[in-house]
Write a protein that holds these residues in place. Sequence first.
Motif, mmCIF file in Angstrom:
data_model
loop_
_atom_site.group_PDB
_atom_site.id
_atom_site.type_symbol
_atom_site.label_atom_id
_atom_site.label_comp_id
_atom_site.label_asym_id
_atom_site.label_seq_id
_atom_site.Cartn_x
_atom_site.Cartn_y
_atom_site.Cartn_z
ATOM 1 N N UNK A 1 39.371 41.245 15.797
ATOM 2 C CA UNK A 1 38.775 42.557 15.531
ATOM 3 C C UNK A 1 39.399 43.638 16.396
ATOM 4 N N UNK A 2 39.518 43.363 17.694
ATOM 5 C CA UNK A 2 40.107 44.352 18.606
ATOM 6 C C UNK A 2 41.551 44.649 18.227
ATOM 7 N N UNK A 3 42.304 43.604 17.905
ATOM 8 C CA UNK A 3 43.704 43.802 17.509
ATOM 9 C C UNK A 3 43.802 44.635 16.245
ATOM 10 N N UNK A 4 42.960 44.316 15.267
ATOM 11 C CA UNK A 4 42.989 45.030 13.996
ATOM 12 C C UNK A 4 42.695 46.512 14.183
ATOM 13 N N UNK A 5 41.608 46.835 14.860
ATOM 14 C CA UNK A 5 41.204 48.232 15.003
ATOM 15 C C UNK A 5 42.212 48.998 15.858
ATOM 16 N N UNK A 6 42.643 48.404 16.973
ATOM 17 C CA UNK A 6 43.625 49.080 17.834
ATOM 18 C C UNK A 6 44.920 49.355 17.077
#
Length: 799
Positions: free
Chosen positions: A267-272
């Motif tokens: 999730x963090x990778x996707x949004x960032x």
Amino acid sequence: MSACVPTHATDPSRTQRDHQPHSPPPTEPRRFRIAGADASASIAVFLIALPLSLGIALATGAPLQAGLVAAAVGGLVAGKLGGSPLQVSGPAAGLTVVTADLIHRYGWRTTCAITVMAGLAQLGLGCLRVARTALAVSPAIVHGMLAGIGVTIAVAQLHIVLGGTPQSAVLDNLRALPAQLAGLHPAAVSVSVLTLSLLLLWPRIPGRVGHLLRKLPAALVAVAGATTTASLAGLTLPKVGLPSWSSHALAGLPEGPVLGLVAAVVTTTLVCSVQSLLGAVAVDKLVSGRPGLSARVGRADLDRELLGQGAANIVSGSLGGLPVAGVAVRSSANVQAGAVSRNSTMLHGVLVVVAALLMVPILELIPLASLAALVMAVGIQMVSLHHIRTVTRHREVLVYAVTALGVVLLGVLEGVALGIAVAVAVSLHRLTRTRITHDEKEGVHHVHVRGQLTFLAVPRLSRTLHLVPQGTRAVVELDGSFMDHAAYEALQDWQKTHTAQGGSVELTGRRTGVRIGEPGTTDDHPISATDAESATGTTGCRCSPWTPWRNHQCDGPQSASAPAPGGQPGEAGVSGEPRGHELARGISAFQRHTAPLVRGELARLAREGQRPSQLFLTCADSRLVTSMITSSGPGDLFVVRNVGNLVPLPGQESGDDSVAAAIEYAVEVLKVRSITVCGHSGCGAMHALLNAEPGGAQTPLKRWLRHALPSLERMADGSRPWARLAGRAPADVVEQLCLTNVVQQLEHLRAHESVTRALRDGALELHGMYFHVGEAQAYLLTGADGDVFHHVRAAGLSA
């Protein structure tokens, strides 16, 4: 005035040698310099980043110092290593919900570890060079995700604005809102209202004073004003608490279920990544709007940007900072403040470090309610009405709404996954939803196919085609962009059967397609957009799509065999029609093919009015297609065309009010930022001026060309250097006069009162341009080394 640059691309494999082939190149000491524009831009970005970083840290529930760490690392690491030089990275509002959920579930130290692992994942994606693939995500999903995050932020921060404490879930915050409203904290509400009022009103201060005051960022003014008021009034409020850096928590070993941690990293990778890549593309668009900057900065390298963001997240997480991503507000402020290199981004990071170390006593005076109001305003702005109108126009509002609701109710990863699923379902629905109708007009049977023609529609297509009686004329119109092999075979088999029984078939479409069964053609003959007119009886033309600007020299036998009365081939139109009928056919082709594509943009321009960025004054020569040369579209250019691209001097009896009125309207009313005078090779007006005999009858052309006599006198004046092209001498005296005329008309332009005033205020730029028709080569006048026109290189053009 300015010098000019070639529209042809240079060969990157060729290098220039300034030294002997077998000797090492000379080395020069490199001195680190920071341009004044970068220094001023970094200050503007720093003033915006400081309160926003603290506010986002507050909204996530992280230590407030974590926001400052992320801002500093984003400026220094992502600014140095990223592929978008002018994009500013740091803690982003789009990551607030994700980070707050991670802190609530796993604690702060594990959240930092997740940030590090997300950075490692970004490094891997950057090495795999998949950055462009990330942009394939539907804009409706991205905008819906940001809208859902914005709603979540706004609802949570509303509790702090009212003097309370937010819950962890949106529904819990909504349920607790009535009780919160019943127990308002007057001091917190007053500080929040003051912050929001300053945010709203500061950019709208009118007049010259307002123009000067607006140079201070509204976010800084709002927080500083609320802080000063709270301190002077002695209000008792929770304020920023920055503990000693010696007790600052760093990343620890991740603790928790493996699947949960993997989902958190994804999730963090996707949004960032998505937010940073979309931000880099948006910065490219802002850069292209600043003349000359795109050649200096270049377009963003998205794979390098992903690597830079990954490195920044690794460093930020390791040092106990929030996740880092490209931030739209700070990036746009950086470009608008005049930044010219990545030094502005890096210097802003240095300023954040200085503030975090030396300005702690001042920062601890800021009320938390003021920061909450600032972040709440940012969250509200993330629900963009412009985005909603855009997705509605493209019939993707369902994808947008489902994604936004999914993010609000379920979480970011779940909402995005739900949005992707709905987007795929909508695409499949559109792919399978094909309307096929049949009607008869004047003995001709029309079969109209609306939508994509796939194997799923073949049964309905066959049933409709068999409604066409044997031996009749049929027209099949394909109003779609795709036809698979099964549908093609069905159409071809039916066509062969129908023509064998004495009928005829014409296949037409919105785009280039296949023409089947017409006498004298093969089964797979390609047609162009103009062939669609054959449905109304105009047949025999085989124009390619480029012929609208190739003088309509059709290759069909009828047009070639129908000379004009003057004996010149090609003077007859398609099927032997006179030339005048081409206007009606051209308009018909526009209504059929182009109007559906531009109708939305033209409707917007009709509502909002024209706001062109420049006045383009050029010759009436039919070979100069201004929109093609400048890659412009509706609403971009305010164009004035006349014979010889002349600008008559104002205020004279021999002046020309038509050109003067256009200049005054463009500068005073439309507020154009630049005026370009464009001449061209082989100009008939310059030919006429050189060949004019003294005396004789004063024809309208001669009277008009008197405005170009100063150009002729300028060229004959031996005391002035001649205007010239970089790299070669003018081909002949006509080309020399064409170049001189551009320089002289710029002098005439400066004599107009509205232009003089705008130049004095720094609101207008003048440019000279020369277009060589035979070379399809543009030259711009820069004036850095005299009246020299330089090539315009392809790399220096904006998108």
